[in-house]
Design an enzyme around this catalytic site. Structure first.
Site, PDB file in Angstrom:
ATOM      1  N   LYS A  87      -4.719  85.990  31.961  1.00 24.20           N
ATOM      2  CA  LYS A  87      -4.626  84.533  31.904  1.00 24.20           C
ATOM      3  C   LYS A  87      -5.842  83.994  31.150  1.00 24.20           C
ATOM      4  O   LYS A  87      -6.992  84.273  31.527  1.00 24.20           O
ATOM      5  CB  LYS A  87      -4.588  84.016  33.347  1.00 24.20           C
ATOM      6  CG  LYS A  87      -3.933  82.673  33.509  1.00 24.20           C
ATOM      7  CD  LYS A  87      -3.765  82.397  34.993  1.00 24.20           C
ATOM      8  CE  LYS A  87      -3.277  81.014  35.264  1.00 24.20           C
ATOM      9  NZ  LYS A  87      -3.400  80.664  36.674  1.00 24.20           N
TER      10      LYS A  87
HETATM   11  C1  E4P Z   1      -1.386  78.477  38.069  1.00 24.57           C
HETATM   12  O1  E4P Z   1      -1.238  79.201  37.132  1.00 24.57           O
HETATM   13  C2  E4P Z   1      -2.352  77.353  38.057  1.00 24.57           C
HETATM   14  O2  E4P Z   1      -3.650  77.824  37.999  1.00 24.57           O
HETATM   15  C3  E4P Z   1      -2.113  76.532  39.289  1.00 24.57           C
HETATM   16  O3  E4P Z   1      -0.734  76.290  39.407  1.00 24.57           O
HETATM   17  C4  E4P Z   1      -2.911  75.244  39.344  1.00 24.57           C
HETATM   18  O4  E4P Z   1      -2.468  74.503  40.447  1.00 24.57           O
HETATM   19  P1  E4P Z   1      -3.276  73.250  41.064  1.00 24.57           P
HETATM   20  O5  E4P Z   1      -3.229  72.140  40.070  1.00 24.57           O
HETATM   21  O6  E4P Z   1      -2.546  72.928  42.322  1.00 24.57           O
HETATM   22  O7  E4P Z   1      -4.668  73.734  41.297  1.00 24.57           O
END
Ligand code: E4P
Length: 216
Positions: A87
């Site tokens: 990622k």
């Molecule tokens: C996933 O890949 C993201 O990092 C995550 O969904 C972020 O979510 P949040 O906005 O609830 O922190």
């Protein structure tokens, strides 16, 4: 639409996986920190445990922001397990690193995406997944789900193969809307997945069936 769970919590991952509908897991530094995972060795161990629990893509986020270090970090993460997807944040060096990973057979998830322009760049670099943050866009007074639809339209017109991963999901309704908008994947907190189960008429109907079944 594939279902990923958005957590680093092993109990929640197990609960979602036991439902039989889980296709993968996404994590981020905030989610890992929440589980108290600290240090390179512990982080790698945690990712390996998740990979062994779930048969699907597991997103592991790099912590660096310059090209050379992102590449080094990503190579190490990818070596943990074949299901690891590296990622990478949507920044200039991140785009460059995604292209490097694409050219070298390492799959990526481009994260922190908040616009169609960023999604185009991620696809051009060959990202396996692009993660638009629906909930955080909603929080800022825009409609996050509209972005999912816009990216879907662009990717279809252009023939981009990058999968649209609706992220920052906050509710069961978000999951339904992501499906309507044509997201390829939705990464959700466990509560939002379980929220899909709920309907009062199901509970009332089941109670009546079970009561009537006593008369059978
Ligand atoms: C996933 O890949 C993201 O990092 C995550 O969904 C972020 O979510 P949040 O906005 O609830 O922190």
């Amino acid at each position: 639409m594939k279902f990923f769970i958005d957590t680093g919590n092993l109990a929640q991952i197990k609960e979602a996986n036991d439902l039989g509908i889980l296709d993968g897991v996404t994590t981020n530094p905030s989610l890992m920190a929440k589980e108290g995972i600290k240090g390179e060795e512990a982080i790698a161990k945690h990712y390996k445990t998740i990979c062994e629990m779930v048969d699907g893509d597991i997103s592991a986020e790099v912590l660096s922001t310059d090209f050379a270090t992102i590449v080094e970090e990503g190579k190490k993460l990818a070596a943990i397990h074949p299901n690891i997807v590296v990622k990478v944040p949507m920044i200039k060096d991140g785009v460059k690193a995604i292209k490097w990973f694409t050219d070298n057979g390492i799959r990526t998830n481009c994260t922190l995406v908040f616009s169609a322009g960023q999604a185009i760049l991620a696809a051009k670099a060959g990202a396996s997944y692009v993660s638009p943050f629906v909930g955080r866009i909603d929080d800022s007074g825009w409609d996050g789900m509209q972005l999912i639809g816009q990216i879907r339209q662009i990717y279809d017109i252009q023939g981009f193969k990058t999968e649209i991963l609706a992220a920052s999901i906050r509710s069961a309704l978000h999951i339904i809307q992501a499906a309507e908008m044509g997201a390829d994947v939705c990464t959700c907190p466990l509560d939002s997945i379980l929220g899909l189960l709920k309907h009062p008429l199901t509970d009332i109907g089941l109670a009546k069936f079970l009561e009537d079944a006593k008369k059978m």
